[in-house]
Every structure is written in C-alpha cells, then in structure tokens.
Design a protein around this motif. Structure first.
Motif, short mmCIF file in Angstrom:
data_model
loop_
_atom_site.label_atom_id
_atom_site.label_comp_id
_atom_site.label_asym_id
_atom_site.label_seq_id
_atom_site.Cartn_x
_atom_site.Cartn_y
_atom_site.Cartn_z
N LYS A 57 0.85 -1.17 0.00
CA LYS A 57 0.00 0.00 0.00
C LYS A 57 0.90 1.24 0.00
O LYS A 57 1.95 1.24 0.65
N PRO A 62 -6.51 10.13 5.00
CA PRO A 62 -6.26 8.76 4.54
C PRO A 62 -4.78 8.34 4.57
O PRO A 62 -4.32 7.69 3.67
N ILE A 97 -12.63 12.68 3.42
CA ILE A 97 -11.44 11.84 3.57
C ILE A 97 -10.97 11.28 2.23
O ILE A 97 -10.00 10.54 2.16
N LEU A 98 -11.66 11.62 1.16
CA LEU A 98 -11.33 11.06 -0.16
C LEU A 98 -10.26 11.90 -0.86
O LEU A 98 -10.00 13.04 -0.48
N PRO A 99 -9.65 11.33 -1.91
CA PRO A 99 -8.50 12.00 -2.54
C PRO A 99 -8.82 13.39 -3.10
O PRO A 99 -9.93 13.64 -3.58
N GLY A 106 -5.05 10.69 -1.45
CA GLY A 106 -5.62 9.48 -0.87
C GLY A 106 -5.49 8.26 -1.76
O GLY A 106 -5.38 7.14 -1.27
N MET A 107 -5.49 8.47 -3.06
CA MET A 107 -5.40 7.30 -3.94
C MET A 107 -4.01 6.67 -3.88
O MET A 107 -3.88 5.45 -3.73
N GLN A 114 -3.68 4.84 -0.54
CA GLN A 114 -4.49 3.64 -0.30
C GLN A 114 -4.21 2.51 -1.27
O GLN A 114 -4.47 1.35 -0.96
N MET A 115 -3.72 2.83 -2.47
CA MET A 115 -3.61 1.75 -3.46
C MET A 115 -2.35 0.90 -3.25
O MET A 115 -1.39 1.34 -2.63
N MET A 116 -2.43 -0.34 -3.73
CA MET A 116 -1.27 -1.25 -3.66
C MET A 116 -0.68 -1.39 -5.05
O MET A 116 -1.41 -1.57 -6.03
N ARG A 175 -1.56 9.94 -14.01
CA ARG A 175 -1.61 8.54 -14.46
C ARG A 175 -2.97 8.21 -15.07
O ARG A 175 -3.06 7.42 -16.00
N ILE A 176 -4.03 8.83 -14.55
CA ILE A 176 -5.35 8.62 -15.14
C ILE A 176 -5.38 9.25 -16.54
O ILE A 176 -5.90 8.66 -17.49
N PRO A 213 -12.83 9.12 -14.07
CA PRO A 213 -12.21 8.00 -14.78
C PRO A 213 -11.59 8.53 -16.07
O PRO A 213 -11.92 9.63 -16.51
#
Lengths: 181, 366
Positions: free
Chosen positions: B7, B31, B114-116, B170-171, B174-176, B259-260, B337
């Motif tokens: 993570k 986060p 709490i979100l990115p 946050g992304m 949190q991401m792995m 990256r998106i 997205p």
C-alpha cells in the motif's frame, strides 16, 4: 493485455483479500498490477469493493468508468455495478445470495452459487475462494499455481484450512471453465 | 531486493526507514494513518522512535527539535493536519532545517472529507505558513515513485537545509502496487556542522528563526532566496509523455491525475489523436521552461486537477501567449475515470470547450 476487474460484496466476505490475491499472483507472474480499495466512510456490513488491474504494460488509471470484469457477491453490488460492466465484458454473480440477474444481453454473465458450493466443502466462508476460482477459470488472468501459493501463505498459521481453500478454488475454476459460452 | 506489493502509505513508511530515518513524529488522520500503523511496528525493529504526538502542532515542533539536533526526521499527515503544522513549517524553513513532510491530500477546505484531492497545491507550493519561504515539493504518481520521492526528499532536505514535502493524495496512499526498495542503504551526510549537539571546543551553534535586527533578518531571507534560486536551477523535475512532438492537445497533470490522464491519452492516440502529457514532478520548483516549450508545440492546453483550478495558474504563467488554456477539475473526492478526460480532450479538439479568459476564469461580459 490489460484486464481490469471490480470485486464487490459486503464487508466480511473476503472481497479485499481476493482482489489482493489477483494482484499478488499477477505480480508473481511478472505482470504490472494495481489494487485500489474503496475507503469512504463505510459501515460494518456495508458494501466493500476494490478495483484490480493486471497488465503487460505500466498501469495508468487504477480504475475505469466501465470495468471489463466485475465480480459481485451480494445484491446491492449487482445493482450498483452490473450496469457499469463494459459491453462484451464479464459479470460473475454469486447466485447463492443474489436471486436476480443483470438482465443484460451484451455481457458474459456467469452465475455461480458460491455460498452453496462452499457449504458443500464444509464452510460458507470459502465462498470468496469459489468466486475467485470462477473468475480466474473464465479469464485465465493468473495461474492456479500462483493462487495455491498464496493460499499456503495466507493460511500458514492455520494449515488445516489450506486443502479446503485450494479445493474451493478448483470447484470455482471448473464452474468458470465449464459454463464458458 | 525482490518487488513487494505494498500500500502507498506502508511503502512511504518503509521508504523513510530505508532512507535512514529513525525519528517519526505524527498524529493520525485519514487517509494516511497506515504510515503510522506501519511505523509503530517497524521503528522498534531498527531502534527508531515513533512518537504519537498530542496534536499535529506538537508533532511538527518535535520535528523542529529533532532536526535541530541533527537527526533525519519526518512526519506524515493529511490536509487539515498540515494546516496545523503550518506555523512550525515556516519556523523550520526560517531556521533552515532539513525536515521531510508527507501530505496525503484529502478534500477541503476545513475538515472537508477523507477522499482524494489535489487542493493543497497552493498551500504546498506558495506558502501555507507565513513569511518569504518555499518548500521543495515532489508529487509522486505511483507507489514506486512515492518510495523514490521519500528517499530523495531526505537527500534534498539535507542538501538545501530546507523542508521538503512529498505531496500525494488518498489514492496513492491507499492503493497497492509493486515496489522495489534500493539495493544499497541510503547514506547520510558525514556531519552536520550546524546541528546543536554539544559545543565541545567549537563556537556555539544557534538554530533560530528570530532575527530582531533588520539587517540580520534580511541576510537570512537572502540566504533562503539564494537556495530557492539554486533549486529553480537544479531541482526541476518533470516527465514528457508524447509531449516532445506536435500536439493538438497538451494535457498538464500531476500525481494521480497524471496517471489517469495517461490511460485517456493512450486510448486517444490509438485512434490517431495527437495528444501528449507534461507531468510536473517537482511542483516547486515548477517546470516552467518544460511547460513553456511543450506548449509551444501544442494547439491547445488542458490542465486536469482534483481541484477547481490551482496548478493551472502556474501553467498560465508558464505557457506562451496565444495558446488557449482549458481546465477540467473534479473535487470533493470524486475521481474522474479516464473516459471523462478523453471526453474533455475531445471537446477541446472539437472546439466545444471554452478556454480560460486572459484576465480571469470567466471573461467579462462585453
């Protein structure tokens, strides 16, 4: 090759774990992987989901508007995510807990009674391994041997559960392969 | 060392350990709390210290003290927590101390969510605290880069005796993703002659941001400015993604939005659309020259951020006159997205988007 999948269910069904297993297995096979959990203000028993990408190339976005695969373990997840699956994509439905289907004609919908199949093996807790097997059987995104290794690692401290979980994977894989249309 | 799936937050904690940091002071906040969760276990293994402070204000002042005593030290927090640290960040910049801050941004203002988000760009690059100072700011786009940036941040902080911030969201936290840590241990500077570690036979070292004499304070400000000039010359970092060619649309984005955007760009390029990306990696110093040169090869620029428009002001400042600059942002923790970005690029291509005005976001009605 790039495959993205959304795993969804309620907290406690082992959704995050099977998503991570796909990511670990993909990494072990030399692929690029990402795993992104939902981490909003969730409540116990609420919906839990994660998005996994496995690719031969560096991964840009770890999440897409329309995932090419979706695995749903409970009804609210089906209602939320089934309409989002990409045209021609795959939807794996836990038919033990979801009495309805997506009613979509433009996707491959695989119905697997995961809880019932797991119960036949001795515990409904292995339903997540059944559905993981079904997903992998259908997509071949990672190898069964990679998943076996992860099961051995995951249950290293409780080795008596290893054979059960491996068997659950196999039962799922058969379903994934057998019903391919 | 083999690749590990980690993570972002845990990888940041391990990167600090690998960088030789043994002093971590922090206060939990989503986060990014997994950084502390990881280090509460990891620090004792390497004879390090994790001290959970009673607040972010306290944590940041502990960093001030530890750094003055000449040890590698860092903290991690998220947006509201960084605001609480702002006072001491200014003091630390004024006192010329090397401290590493990790800000895993969440939506604001206030407690927000709490979100990115990427809405702390202004705070990170333009101040946050008071006074004439800059943080050096690095913005990772992957978990691997978060690791690399944390290690680099310690080196740059010591090179310039200046606080450095790693600005993720946050992304990233949190991401792995698979990460690889450096094979060799990161080396620390052999000595820190400015540190307050006991005088012995040398003159007294004094760490301070208080200079009541106008000439002394001016001298300190000019010393800081000289460091920022060097950073602007030597520490500019960026990535061109198909941006060294002629472009119909040039996207500018950093961190997770970059990256998106790459996924959107790949899809459009497969259809023959000439679109590229400039990704600022150092946000301060901002890659002004790179943005300017690349924008000269583009018919239009589209800045994409998880804010209502912050970095876009630096792009406007950098871009040559005459290139229309568009903006697309999502806020509140909503993450667009790649399809949303593709659609926005298509709108710009089709002449269906309104560029930002020359004198403001909305042109005066004529």
């Amino acid at each position: 090759m790039t495959l993205d999948v959304m795993f969804a269910g309620f907290g406690g069904q082992g959704i995050m774990l099977i998503g991570q297993m796909v990511a670990y297995a993909g990494m072990g096979e030399g692929k690029q992987v990402s795993w992104l959990p939902s981490y909003g203000p969730e409540m116990r028993g609420g919906t839990a989901y994660c998005s996994v990408v496995v690719s031969d190339n560096p991964i840009g976005s770890p999440v897409n508007r329309n995932p090419s695969c979706c695995v749903v373990m409970n009804r609210p997840s089906l209602e939320k995510f089934a309409p989002k699956v990409k045209k021609g994509g795959l939807l794996v439905v836990n038919s033990s807990l979801i009495p309805v289907t997506s009613e979509r004609e433009d996707i491959d919908e695989l119905l697997v009674p995961c809880n019932d199949l797991a119960m036949e093996l001795g515990t409904a807790k292995a339903a997540n391994m059944v559905v993981l097997g079904a997903f992998v059987g259908r997509t071949q995104v990672v190898k069964l041997e990679s998943l076996d290794l992860l099961v051995e690692k995951q249950f290293a401290k409780k080795p008596k559960f290893i054979p059960l979980n491996k068997e659950a994977l196999r039962v799922g894989i058969e379903r994934g392969k057998a019903e391919a249309s | 060392m083999a690749k590990k799936l980690m993570k972002g937050n845990e990888a940041i904690g391990e990167a600090a350990v690998q960088a030789g940091c043994r002093h971590y002071f922090a206060y939990p906040i989503t986060p990014q709390t997994e950084v502390a969760e990881y280090l509460v276990r990891r620090m004792p293994e390497v004879d390090g210290v994790f001290l959970q402070a009673e607040s972010e204000v306290a944590a940041s002042n502990m960093l001030f003290g530890a750094s003055a005593a000449g040890v590698r030290t860092f903290t991690s927090s998220s947006s509201p927590g960084i605001s609480l640290m702002a006072e001491s960040i200014s003091y630390i910049a004024g006192a010329q101390l090397p401290v590493v801050y990790v800000n895993i941004m969440r939506g604001g203002p206030g407690l927000g969510g709490i979100l990115p988000a990427q809405s702390d760009y202004f705070q990170a690059t333009k101040g946050g605290g008071h006074g004439d100072y800059h943080l050096l700011v690095l913005a990772p786009s992957t978990v691997q880069e978060a690791v690399d940036h944390v290690i680099l941040a310690f080196e740059l902080a010591e090179k310039y005796r200046n606080p450095v911030m790693v600005l993720g969201d946050g992304m990233i936290g949190q991401m792995m993703e698979p990460v690889q840590f450096p094979a060799e241990a990161v080396t620390e500077p052999p000595d820190r002659p400015w540190a307050t570690v006991g005088m012995k036979n040398r003159p007294q070292n004094l760490i301070r941001s208080l200079f009541l004499n106008a000439d002394e304070l001016e001298a300190n400000n000019l010393e800081l400015r000289a460091k920022y000039d060097l950073m602007e010359r030597d520490e500019v970092r960026f990535e061109f993604y198909h941006a060294d060619e002629e472009m119909d649309v040039m996207v500018v984005a950093y961190g997770t939005m970059a990256r998106i955007a790459k996924t959107a760009i790949d899809a459009l390029r497969a259809d023959g659309v000439k679109v590229g990306l400039v990704r600022p990696i150092s946000l301060y110093p901002f890659p002004k020259r790179a943005v300017r040169e690349a924008a000269g090869r583009a018919k239009a620029v589209l800045v994409v951020e998880l804010s209502t428009g912050q970095m876009v002001e630096d792009v406007e400042w950098a871009a040559p006159e005459g290139v229309p600059i568009h903006f697309f942002g999502k806020v509140g923790g909503n993450i667009p997205p790649p399809e949303d970005i593709s659609e926005e690029i298509s709108k710009v291509l089709g002449g269906k988007a309104t560029p930002r005005g020359l004198y403001g976001r909305v042109e005066e009605a004529s």
